[in-house]
Motif scaffolding. Structure first.
Motif, PDB file in Angstrom:
ATOM      1  N   ARG A 107       5.514   3.271  -9.141  1.00 53.62           N
ATOM      2  CA  ARG A 107       5.987   2.188  -8.956  1.00 53.62           C
ATOM      3  C   ARG A 107       5.441   1.187 -10.189  1.00 53.62           C
ATOM      4  NH1 ARG A 107       5.084  -2.799  -8.359  1.00 53.62           N
ATOM      5  NH2 ARG A 107       2.706  -2.402  -8.444  1.00 53.62           N
ATOM      6  N   GLU A 167      -0.371  10.917  -1.700  1.00 54.19           N
ATOM      7  CA  GLU A 167       0.966  10.656  -1.743  1.00 54.19           C
ATOM      8  C   GLU A 167       1.181   9.002  -1.951  1.00 54.19           C
ATOM      9  OE1 GLU A 167       3.532  12.350  -2.238  1.00 54.19           O
ATOM     10  OE2 GLU A 167       2.120  14.006  -2.493  1.00 54.19           O
ATOM     11  N   GLN A 168       0.365   8.131  -1.233  1.00 50.66           N
ATOM     12  CA  GLN A 168       0.623   6.779  -1.507  1.00 50.66           C
ATOM     13  C   GLN A 168       0.235   6.217  -2.828  1.00 50.66           C
ATOM     14  OE1 GLN A 168      -1.841   5.485   1.631  1.00 50.66           O
ATOM     15  NE2 GLN A 168      -0.204   5.334   3.175  1.00 50.66           N
ATOM     16  N   ARG A 212       0.244   8.310  -5.596  1.00 48.82           N
ATOM     17  CA  ARG A 212       1.317   8.743  -6.365  1.00 48.82           C
ATOM     18  C   ARG A 212       2.571   7.880  -6.468  1.00 48.82           C
ATOM     19  NH1 ARG A 212       2.122  13.735  -8.341  1.00 48.82           N
ATOM     20  NH2 ARG A 212       0.507  14.624  -7.098  1.00 48.82           N
ATOM     21  N   THR A 213       2.921   7.316  -5.141  1.00 46.10           N
ATOM     22  CA  THR A 213       3.889   6.178  -4.951  1.00 46.10           C
ATOM     23  C   THR A 213       3.811   5.165  -5.658  1.00 46.10           C
ATOM     24  OG1 THR A 213       4.636   7.448  -3.071  1.00 46.10           O
ATOM     25  CG2 THR A 213       5.450   5.154  -3.468  1.00 46.10           C
ATOM     26  N   GLU A 214       2.403   4.579  -5.688  1.00 49.06           N
ATOM     27  CA  GLU A 214       2.190   3.165  -6.248  1.00 49.06           C
ATOM     28  C   GLU A 214       2.071   3.573  -7.956  1.00 49.06           C
ATOM     29  OE1 GLU A 214       0.779  -0.521  -7.310  1.00 49.06           O
ATOM     30  OE2 GLU A 214       2.018   0.350  -5.344  1.00 49.06           O
TER      31      GLU A 214
END
Length: 558
Positions: free
Chosen positions: A132, A124-125, A127-129
């Protein structure tokens, strides 16, 4: 339709700027509204809407008012039509956004690897990066399948990079990789004569045994478990894992490698590529070294507690047995009680003395009772020393050889400040006076040589004299001796030594007097009964070095 954004969200994300309003001049009706909605949705979410249901109703109303078209006109705009696709192409040219290309995917994977390779790579981290970074580079997200592929590729490459980096560090450590391989391979050199099957099997069993011993956790507190843990620590240290080999690598990453190594047998580890095998084994040994060290400290505490408890039990039983043998004491107490009740108005000399067979008997009894506590303490120390000398000495000596005890208050003042602050936070809601006094003593040591320490020592002395516990007073005086030695204040130091001698006259902490002399560089007044493991010269040198180091530290601050 989607959920309403609310007034703030609508104003922030769906208000057309002057330039954006100018892009609508040649468009009318539903086309004008659809074009405007696609534009603001792109700027908000970093992609175009796939269907009308994704649009917040209040946002559509807000855009409709700005372009002068009824919001209901949007029902006539087909987001899948050629016109809508042509609008998206036009908007890309106007805004700088572009569809994700293969080149973009490669760059995105490379960026993700740079960001996550040294830390715990949670999907998930990642994917977020990824989202962004795509927004920062104005790249429209690819399909869900492509996003999943990018994330998996980044996770795999990040793990490979971390392994490569740590493996390179291990390779630079002289002989480290060879010693790691020796934990899972037999006959590494291949120079000797061929082994028969029985010898090869024996070697294989030895390899299994060594690795299993390192992985194993300690048993119950005993001399054998102490010696076993010392042996493990020596085996781990013999491999020579560099202290900074995992510097910059997340704890979770190292923990995951260690878990893989723990779950793998030597035969399984042999199947890994050399770099991966070295990293997995290094992670196992790196974390086990810390765990074994912590275990040894716990075993040391438990062993000393056990020796003390056994000594107290043995001496208590001996004193109880001795007391029951003196049967006359019970009869003496009965006669005194009967005589006192029979003549309550009489004097002690006329009533109690005759019942006790004279004044001398009472004096002897008082002397015996006064001596009992001191005798108990002396007997307990003798039994404690006997247990140490006869049974635990070998183990404790080996333990002190492999552990290096250091006080942050002496060696790292900055670290000591953080630890002291944390201690005060933990003690804020607790009533633990002795622990609080010990934290204040650490402050004295940390600040030794400073102007404020004399007042701190005087305050602590007063508090301990009034409210106790008196058992902590010698430790406070020893901290004061360190402070006076740093200042080379012989007058204050002599006064402290006098107090220390008085406070340790019962032999408890008598070695504090020796340590105070060592720190000040003074000869002992009398031969000391204390026996130092490394001998008096080496011990004296270490304590004196602490004073010298503190003076140099204070000099560097001026």
């Amino acid at each position: 339709m989607g959920r309403d954004l609310g007034l703030d969200g609508v104003v922030d994300h769906f208000t057309l700027s002057g330039d954006e309003a100018g892009w609508l001049r040649n468009k009318t009706g539903a086309t004008r509204l659809g074009f405007a909605v696609q534009l603001k949705f792109l700027m908000w979410r970093g992609r175009f809407p796939r269907m009308r249901l994704e649009l917040p109703p209040d946002a559509v109303e807000h855009v409709a008012k700005q372009v002068g078209i009824a919001a209901s006109e949007l029902t006539f705009y087909d987001f899948t039509s050629r016109a809508a696709k042509r609008h998206r192409s036009e908007l890309r040219d106007l805004t700088g956004w572009h569809e994700c290309t293969k080149t973009d995917l490669v760059k995105l994977v490379s960026h993700l690897v740079d960001v996550i390779w040294h830390d715990e790579p949670r999907e998930e981290q990642v994917r977020t990066e990824l989202l962004r970074q795509m927004r920062a580079e104005m790249i429209e997200p690819p399909t869900a399948a492509q996003v999943g592929t990018v994330i998996r590729s980044a996770l795999h490459q990040a793990d490979e990079r971390a392994v490569t980096e740590v493996a390179a560090r291990l390779a630079r450590a002289d002989g480290c990789t060879r010693r790691l391989d020796a934990l899972v391979f037999t006959g590494l050199t291949g120079d000797g004569p061929a082994q028969d099957d029985a010898t090869a099997q024996d070697d294989e069993d030895d390899v299994e045994s060594v690795l299993a011993d390192i992985k194993a956790h300690p048993g119950n507190v005993s001399l054998n478990s102490l010696l076993d843990e010392i042996s493990k620590l020596k085996q781990v240290r013999a491999v020579g894992i560099p202290e900074q080999v995992f510097a910059g690598i997340g704890v979770q990453v190292v923990g995951a490698w260690r878990a893989r190594a723990s779950a793998s047998s030597p035969s399984h580890l042999r199947r890994f590529a050399p770099e991966m095998r070295h990293v997995l084994l290094a992670a196992l040994l790196f974390q086990r070294q810390r765990e074994i060290t912590d275990t040894l400290v716990e075993l040391l505490n438990s062993t000393v507690h056990r020796i003390n408890a056994r000594a107290e039990k043995k001496v208590t039983e001996a004193f109880v047995a001795e007391f029951t043998k003196v049967r006359g004491k019970a009869g003496l107490l009965g006669r005194i009680a009967a005589a006192s009740l029979g003549a309550p108005e009489g004097s002690v000399r006329d009533v109690v003395y005759p019942a006790a067979d004279g004044e001398k008997t009472l004096k002897d009894l008082v002397a015996e009772m006064k001596a009992t506590n001191a005798a108990f303490a002396r007997s307990k120390r003798e039994v404690f020393k006997s247990s140490y000398s006869n049974h635990y000495r070998a183990g404790l000596m080996k333990l002190l050889e492999v552990l290096d005890f250091r006080s942050s208050a002496l060696y790292a003042p900055a670290q000591a400040t953080a630890e002291i602050d944390l201690a005060y936070q933990l003690l804020a809601s607790l009533n633990l006076r002795a622990t609080t006094i010990n934290v204040r003593r650490a402050e004295l040591i940390r600040d030794a040589g400073s102007d404020s320490v004399d007042d701190q020592i005087a305050t602590l002395r007063t508090e301990l004299d009034i409210a106790g516990p008196a058992s902590l007073t010698p430790a406070i005086e020893l901290a004061g001796a360190f402070h006076h030695a740093v200042l080379d204040d012989h007058i204050a130091l002599n006064a402290t030594l006098t107090r220390l001698r008085e406070q340790t006259s019962d032999e408890d902490h008598a070695y504090f007097v020796d340590i105070a002399h060592f720190m000040a560089g003074l000869p002992l007044d009398d031969p000391s009964p204390a026996q130092w493991i490394d001998g008096e010269p080496a011990t004296r040198s270490r304590w004196r070095a602490l004073v010298t180091a503190r003076r140099e530290h204070l000099g560097s601050l001026r």
